[in-house]
Scaffold this active site. Structure first.
Site, PDB file in Angstrom:
ATOM      1  N   LYS A 153       0.863  -1.184   0.000  1.00 42.81           N
ATOM      2  CA  LYS A 153       0.000   0.000   0.000  1.00 42.81           C
ATOM      3  C   LYS A 153       0.899   1.234   0.000  1.00 42.81           C
ATOM      4  CE  LYS A 153      -4.386   1.148   2.150  1.00 42.81           C
ATOM      5  NZ  LYS A 153      -5.232   1.270   0.981  1.00 42.81           N
TER       6      LYS A 153
HETATM    7  N1  PMP Z   1      -7.540  -2.812  -3.308  1.00 38.30           N
HETATM    8  C1  PMP Z   1      -7.079  -1.559  -3.224  1.00 38.30           C
HETATM    9  C2  PMP Z   1      -6.431  -0.942  -4.402  1.00 38.30           C
HETATM   10  C3  PMP Z   1      -7.235  -0.845  -2.022  1.00 38.30           C
HETATM   11  O1  PMP Z   1      -6.796   0.411  -1.919  1.00 38.30           O
HETATM   12  C4  PMP Z   1      -7.875  -1.462  -0.929  1.00 38.30           C
HETATM   13  C5  PMP Z   1      -8.059  -0.707   0.354  1.00 38.30           C
HETATM   14  N2  PMP Z   1      -6.935  -0.848   1.190  1.00 38.30           N
HETATM   15  C6  PMP Z   1      -8.323  -2.770  -1.076  1.00 38.30           C
HETATM   16  C7  PMP Z   1      -8.133  -3.429  -2.281  1.00 38.30           C
HETATM   17  C8  PMP Z   1      -8.983  -3.486   0.060  1.00 38.30           C
HETATM   18  O2  PMP Z   1      -8.042  -3.749   1.067  1.00 38.30           O
HETATM   19  P1  PMP Z   1      -8.468  -3.919   2.577  1.00 38.30           P
HETATM   20  O3  PMP Z   1      -9.584  -4.885   2.605  1.00 38.30           O
HETATM   21  O4  PMP Z   1      -7.236  -4.457   3.231  1.00 38.30           O
HETATM   22  O5  PMP Z   1      -8.870  -2.583   3.083  1.00 38.30           O
END
Ligand code: PMP
Length: 294
Positions: A153
């Site tokens: 991220k």
């Molecule tokens: N894909 C992307 C590109 C994201 O930014 C997110 C949000 N973090 C997710 C998927 C979902 O991830 P999570 O369930 O860990 O929030």
């Protein structure tokens, strides 16, 4: 919206008033998108605020930092402890927690020397709201996984998400669905994607996506409720006109999709597996016993 005069944040070992905090205009994260972050939710439970999957989120933050050659000055346990303190200091129960690791001044293309760690939190409704979304297949693909660590991220990756989401909204849609380089469905700009067909769920394997913590929770719930789920590559053609579809992510939680490229999904949201999973997810984050609704 994200802070007021009373908001306290954590920055580099200190608790400071958000309104009085400054950052340099020469910081590397601002200029080149080199930083890592998380999006975490806390929920008001019977025994006070509970940060959902705190360990998983901070482990991912440390993993993201490692991919970008960032030395993190805190470990997972410390970050969890600080996050609970943050909630307490701001009197928050239901909150979105935003850790950000960013750099100080550096105009070169290797990590800056000064690493800053910020933790902040605010009250935030469901990111995409509660209405079922009209989604378009984006002409913008997810980044090439050989160009970026797509499973990390990283702030700079979100330029791609902003492009896709803005483009879709300017075309009158609620959100975009991005494909990978081979034309298979990957994910939303800030959420993973699932679709339902003949009583079964499908989502793409990891490789071109941020494999989310909510996605992993959905996998667990599917196992618990004996919902058939398959990870495989599929094209938007296979999704259009299927039974139902939804996005999942920390900020969006479980968000129903009404149509893809103006083709409606067959089931009403309330009749879909996604709807049931949305309810099960709410119980899970609130630490309530699961109810067997399927
Ligand atoms: N894909 C992307 C590109 C994201 O930014 C997110 C949000 N973090 C997710 C998927 C979902 O991830 P999570 O369930 O860990 O929030």
């Amino acid at each position: 919206m994200y802070f007021d005069e009373n908001t306290v944040l954590f920055l580099d070992g200190k608790w400071l008033k958000a309104a009085e905090t400054k950052t340099s205009l020469f910081n590397q994260t601002l200029h080149y998108g080199n930083g890592v972050f998380e999006g975490i939710r806390a929920y008001e439970t019977e025994h006070g605020p509970a940060i959902f999957k705190a360990k998983e989120h901070f482990e991912r933050l440390l993993f993201s930092a490692e991919t970008m050659y960032i030395d993190m000055p805190y470990n997972v346990d410390e970050l969890i402890q600080l996050s609970y303190e943050l909630l307490d200091k701001n009197n928050l129960q239901n909150a979105y927690i935003r850790p950000l690791v960013y750099f100080g001044d550096a105009m070169h293309l290797t990590p800056g020397e000064e690493v800053h760690v910020l933790l902040t939190a605010w009250e935030w409704d469901k990111f995409l709201g509660d209405k079922q979304l009209n989604v378009m297949t984006s002409p913008y693909q997810r980044p090439n996984p050989k160009a970026f660590h797509v499973e990390a991220k990283v702030t700079g990756h979100y330029a791609n998400s902003i492009l896709a989401s803005t483009h879709a909204k300017r075309q009158g849609y609620d959100e975009a669905l991005l494909l990978d380089m081979k034309g298979n469905v990957a994910e939303g700009p800030g959420a993973n994607f699932f679709y339902e067909k003949d009583g079964k769920l499908f989502t793409c394997p990891s490789g071109n996506i941020l494999p989310g913590i909510t996605r992993a929770t959905i996998f667990e719930l599917c196992e618990q409720f004996e919902i058939e789920l398959e990870e495989r590559f599929f094209t938007p053609d296979e999704v259009r006109g299927a039974d139902a579809a939804f996005f999942v992510g920390t900020a969006v939680e479980v968000a129903g999709i009404a149509s893809l490229d103006k083709v409606d999904f067959k089931l009403k949201w309330e009749e879909s597996l996604g709807f049931q999973l949305a309810k099960a997810y709410q119980r899970e984050v609130l630490e309530l016993e699961p109810v067997y609704i399927f």
